[in-house]
Write a protein that holds these residues in place. Structure first.
Motif, short mmCIF file in Angstrom:
data_model
loop_
_atom_site.label_atom_id
_atom_site.label_comp_id
_atom_site.label_asym_id
_atom_site.label_seq_id
_atom_site.Cartn_x
_atom_site.Cartn_y
_atom_site.Cartn_z
N ILE A 184 3.82 2.50 2.59
CA ILE A 184 4.69 3.45 2.41
C ILE A 184 4.04 4.76 1.86
N VAL A 185 4.64 5.79 2.53
CA VAL A 185 4.06 7.10 2.62
C VAL A 185 5.02 7.97 1.95
N HIS A 195 5.46 5.98 11.28
CA HIS A 195 4.25 5.42 11.87
C HIS A 195 3.79 4.59 10.95
N PHE A 196 3.29 4.77 9.87
CA PHE A 196 2.98 4.02 8.55
C PHE A 196 3.63 3.00 8.30
N ILE A 225 0.80 -1.24 0.05
CA ILE A 225 -0.09 -0.21 -0.07
C ILE A 225 0.88 1.17 -0.02
N ARG A 226 0.70 2.38 -0.83
CA ARG A 226 1.27 3.31 -1.02
C ARG A 226 0.30 4.31 -0.73
N LEU A 227 0.48 5.44 0.43
CA LEU A 227 -0.19 6.43 0.72
C LEU A 227 0.52 7.54 0.26
N ASP A 284 -3.63 -0.32 -4.93
CA ASP A 284 -3.12 -0.05 -3.63
C ASP A 284 -2.72 1.32 -3.48
N ALA A 285 -2.83 2.34 -4.25
CA ALA A 285 -2.63 3.64 -4.09
C ALA A 285 -3.67 4.41 -3.47
N PHE A 286 -3.42 5.00 -2.20
CA PHE A 286 -4.22 5.79 -1.48
C PHE A 286 -3.89 7.40 -1.27
N PHE A 287 -4.71 8.33 -1.50
CA PHE A 287 -4.65 9.51 -1.42
C PHE A 287 -5.16 10.27 -0.39
#
Lengths: 112, 55
Positions: A31-32, A24-25, A2-4, A72-75
């Motif tokens: 991954i941020v 934290h993540f 997962i990428r944030l 798996d990408a989140f914004f």
């Protein structure tokens, strides 16, 4: 994995993401990374802080979302609520909320 | 003008050190074209679109 992707106002928020959120993540295997809307100059002139430009922020966010369209990408965003521009979505409705009442969590999709 | 504004994307190598190794990569000029229609290379560096931000 997962990428944030964090879109944030400026360097202060960028520092917070890098110094706090990344580690934290990391514990959750997320991954941020972070990008800022504001720069120190606009149209060649030195620019010192001030109001976030909603249209500029929206263009940046949409551009980045086009770059990573995987599932798996989140914004997410971090914008200073102080002096938030009034062209932000649902700005008028938010103004009618009771600031001393329970905390409201608003979810909406980007218009247009 | 910031120094990087005197260059084009094809001339840039981004250097980062996420853990204990140094990583080099070249930005994709095609991906940057959309951003460059609105921002200069220096602004893209400040925004962390290019990478290579000081830590």
């Amino acid at each position: 994995m997962i990428r944030l992707h964090m879109i944030v106002q400026g360097q202060t928020e960028e520092a917070f993401v890098n110094q706090v959120l990344v580690n934290h993540f990391g514990y959750f295997n997320v991954i941020v990374d972070v990008r800022a809307v504001e720069t120190s100059r606009r149209h060649g002139r030195i620019y010192r802080g001030g109001l976030l430009d909603y249209q500029r922020a929206k263009r940046d966010l949409v551009r980045w979302m086009r770059e990573d369209q995987n599932n798996d990408a989140f914004f997410s965003t971090m914008f200073d609520l102080y002096a938030l521009p009034d062209d932000f979505p649902a700005y008028a409705a938010a103004q009618r909320l009771n600031p001393n009442g329970p905390c409201h969590c608003a979810r909406s999709s980007l218009p247009g | 003008m910031t120094l990087v504004d005197y260059f084009v994307p094809e001339q840039i190598i981004v250097v980062e050190r996420p853990d204990r190794e140094t990583l080099f990569h070249r930005p994709d000029p095609d991906e940057l074209q959309d951003w460059l229609s609105e921002y200069s290379l220096a602004e893209l560096w400040e925004k962390n679109v290019l990478g290579g931000r000081p830590s």
